[in-house]
Design an enzyme around this catalytic site. Structure first.
Site, mmCIF file in Angstrom:
data_model
loop_
_atom_site.group_PDB
_atom_site.id
_atom_site.type_symbol
_atom_site.label_atom_id
_atom_site.label_comp_id
_atom_site.label_asym_id
_atom_site.label_seq_id
_atom_site.Cartn_x
_atom_site.Cartn_y
_atom_site.Cartn_z
ATOM 1 N N SER A 142 -3.113 80.902 11.781
ATOM 2 C CA SER A 142 -3.362 80.752 13.217
ATOM 3 C C SER A 142 -2.031 80.461 13.896
ATOM 4 C CB SER A 142 -4.299 79.562 13.441
ATOM 5 O OG SER A 142 -4.351 79.183 14.802
ATOM 6 N N TYR A 156 -7.471 70.723 12.371
ATOM 7 C CA TYR A 156 -7.403 72.185 12.281
ATOM 8 C C TYR A 156 -5.958 72.637 12.042
ATOM 9 C CZ TYR A 156 -7.887 77.122 13.600
ATOM 10 O OH TYR A 156 -7.860 78.495 13.614
HETATM 11 P P1 NDP Z 1 -15.920 83.507 13.855
HETATM 12 O O1 NDP Z 1 -16.559 82.160 13.909
HETATM 13 O O2 NDP Z 1 -16.131 84.450 14.969
HETATM 14 O O3 NDP Z 1 -16.305 84.226 12.490
HETATM 15 C C1 NDP Z 1 -16.152 83.511 11.307
HETATM 16 C C2 NDP Z 1 -16.577 84.336 10.127
HETATM 17 O O4 NDP Z 1 -16.402 83.528 8.959
HETATM 18 C C3 NDP Z 1 -18.012 84.747 10.184
HETATM 19 O O5 NDP Z 1 -18.179 85.963 9.516
HETATM 20 C C4 NDP Z 1 -18.693 83.604 9.423
HETATM 21 O O6 NDP Z 1 -19.884 84.029 8.807
HETATM 22 C C5 NDP Z 1 -17.655 83.302 8.370
HETATM 23 N N1 NDP Z 1 -17.738 81.946 7.896
HETATM 24 C C6 NDP Z 1 -17.683 80.803 8.620
HETATM 25 N N2 NDP Z 1 -17.828 79.750 7.804
HETATM 26 C C7 NDP Z 1 -17.994 80.249 6.552
HETATM 27 C C8 NDP Z 1 -18.197 79.666 5.299
HETATM 28 N N3 NDP Z 1 -18.306 78.343 5.142
HETATM 29 N N4 NDP Z 1 -18.306 80.483 4.231
HETATM 30 C C9 NDP Z 1 -18.239 81.825 4.363
HETATM 31 N N5 NDP Z 1 -18.053 82.435 5.528
HETATM 32 C C10 NDP Z 1 -17.922 81.656 6.618
HETATM 33 O O7 NDP Z 1 -14.355 83.206 13.650
HETATM 34 P P2 NDP Z 1 -13.079 84.113 13.996
HETATM 35 O O8 NDP Z 1 -13.333 85.517 13.638
HETATM 36 O O9 NDP Z 1 -12.640 83.756 15.358
HETATM 37 O O10 NDP Z 1 -12.017 83.465 12.989
HETATM 38 C C11 NDP Z 1 -11.694 84.056 11.747
HETATM 39 C C12 NDP Z 1 -10.448 83.394 11.212
HETATM 40 O O11 NDP Z 1 -9.396 83.541 12.163
HETATM 41 C C13 NDP Z 1 -10.563 81.895 10.957
HETATM 42 O O12 NDP Z 1 -9.850 81.542 9.799
HETATM 43 C C14 NDP Z 1 -9.940 81.280 12.181
HETATM 44 O O13 NDP Z 1 -9.429 79.983 11.941
HETATM 45 C C15 NDP Z 1 -8.828 82.287 12.451
HETATM 46 N N6 NDP Z 1 -8.336 82.271 13.834
HETATM 47 C C16 NDP Z 1 -9.133 82.631 14.893
HETATM 48 C C17 NDP Z 1 -8.641 82.599 16.180
HETATM 49 C C18 NDP Z 1 -9.440 82.992 17.369
HETATM 50 O O14 NDP Z 1 -8.972 82.757 18.498
HETATM 51 N N7 NDP Z 1 -10.624 83.580 17.219
HETATM 52 C C19 NDP Z 1 -7.261 82.132 16.444
HETATM 53 C C20 NDP Z 1 -6.511 81.812 15.266
HETATM 54 C C21 NDP Z 1 -7.054 81.871 14.015
HETATM 55 P P3 NDP Z 1 -21.267 83.202 8.953
HETATM 56 O O15 NDP Z 1 -21.737 83.340 10.352
HETATM 57 O O16 NDP Z 1 -22.168 83.851 7.977
HETATM 58 O O17 NDP Z 1 -20.969 81.779 8.593
#
Ligand code: NDP
Length: 247
Positions: A142, A156
């Site tokens: 991130s 975080y």
């Molecule tokens: P979302 O919450 O939109 O999506 C998260 C995804 O991860 C979903 O597919 C969810 O599936 C899955 N997930 C969440 N928890 C678990 C778990 N315990 N085990 C398995 N799968 C899990 O997040 P983003 O797409 O926004 O973020 C993705 C990555 O990018 C993260 O690491 C986040 O920290 C990073 N990021 C995002 C930013 C942003 O602005 N969006 C900025 C910087 C970094 P399910 O619903 O089935 O749990």
């Protein structure tokens, strides 16, 4: 040079958001893709169906990335279905939970540690023996891997800084096998975790030189590039996709 035909990929947290965009693009470029998810079964199956309908190869595994045993079992299952080997690992599953020190709960701290740090470590350590030479590990960090530019984000930020430590160490550990390891660092990306709407989003946009949120596919483009033969000399790096936010 960007083609991924014949490659086997695993994307954690691939049912929605950035992970789903990565899974789609890797499959579009020719990889067979396994995704994990924890709750969104319908979303995961819909994504798999979409990839398969477009002529690609994908399947989904339910596994909580915050549970070490479930993570190990998911990697084993993915490897089994991918033919026993892996070429591309995208450690994407992650959560963000905010709160100032002294007020943020222990449960919040522990859950972020479990998913964002331990999940990345257990997934990779379970998968690495099956990675073929020339493999790719892409850790989704991130802009909080570089700085902590807002209050209430120490836990975080800590977890995303830890991702960089793993990336750097593994880049050295795996270099002899020509496996590259990099951290992709998204800025504000429009997903359910960070919706591009309301006052908070408007405030965030004022911090972004390009003046807008990024889209998940704009992160996926970098991930697919790093996964490709074109990126063979890039390892141990941190690459921002942040619209200039930290410029
Ligand atoms: P979302 O919450 O939109 O999506 C998260 C995804 O991860 C979903 O597919 C969810 O599936 C899955 N997930 C969440 N928890 C678990 C778990 N315990 N085990 C398995 N799968 C899990 O997040 P983003 O797409 O926004 O973020 C993705 C990555 O990018 C993260 O690491 C986040 O920290 C990073 N990021 C995002 C930013 C942003 O602005 N969006 C900025 C910087 C970094 P399910 O619903 O089935 O749990």
């Amino acid at each position: 040079i960007f083609n991924l035909s014949g490659k086997a990929a695993l994307v954690t947290g691939g049912s929605r958001g950035i992970g789903a965009a990565c899974a789609k693009l890797l499959a579009h470029r020719g990889a067979s893709v396994a995704i994990t998810y924890s709750k969104s079964a319908e979303r995961a199956e819909a994504l798999v169906a979409e990839i398969v309908a477009a002529g690609g190869s994908a399947f989904a595994i339910v596994a909580d990335a915050g549970d070490a045993n479930a993570t190990k079992a998911a990697v084993a299952q993915a490897l089994d279905r991918l033919g026993g080997h892996l070429d591309i690992l995208v450690n994407n599953a992650g959560i963000a939970d905010h709160g100032p020190v002294g007020l943020v709960s222990e449960a919040s701290f522990e859950r972020q540690m479990d998913i964002n740090v331990r999940g990345v470590w257990y997934t990779t350590s379970s998968a690495v023996a099956a990675m073929r030479d020339g493999g790719r590990i892409i850790n989704i960090g991130s802009f909080f891997s570089e700085r902590v530019p807002t209050p209430g984000a120490s836990s975080y930020g800590m977890t995303k800084h830890a991702v960089v430590g793993m990336t750097r160490g593994w880049a050295r550990d795996l270099a002899a096998r020509q496996i590259t390891v990099n951290t992709v660092e998204p800025g504000p990306i429009a997903t359910e975790a960070n919706p591009d709407e309301g006052d908070r989003a408007a405030m965030i946009k004022t911090m972004v030189p390009l003046g807008r949120y990024g889209q998940p596919h704009e992160v996926a483009e970098l991930v697919a590039f790093l996964a490709s033969p074109a990126a063979a000399y890039i390892t141990g790096a941190q690459i921002l996709v942040d619209g200039g936010m930290l410029a």
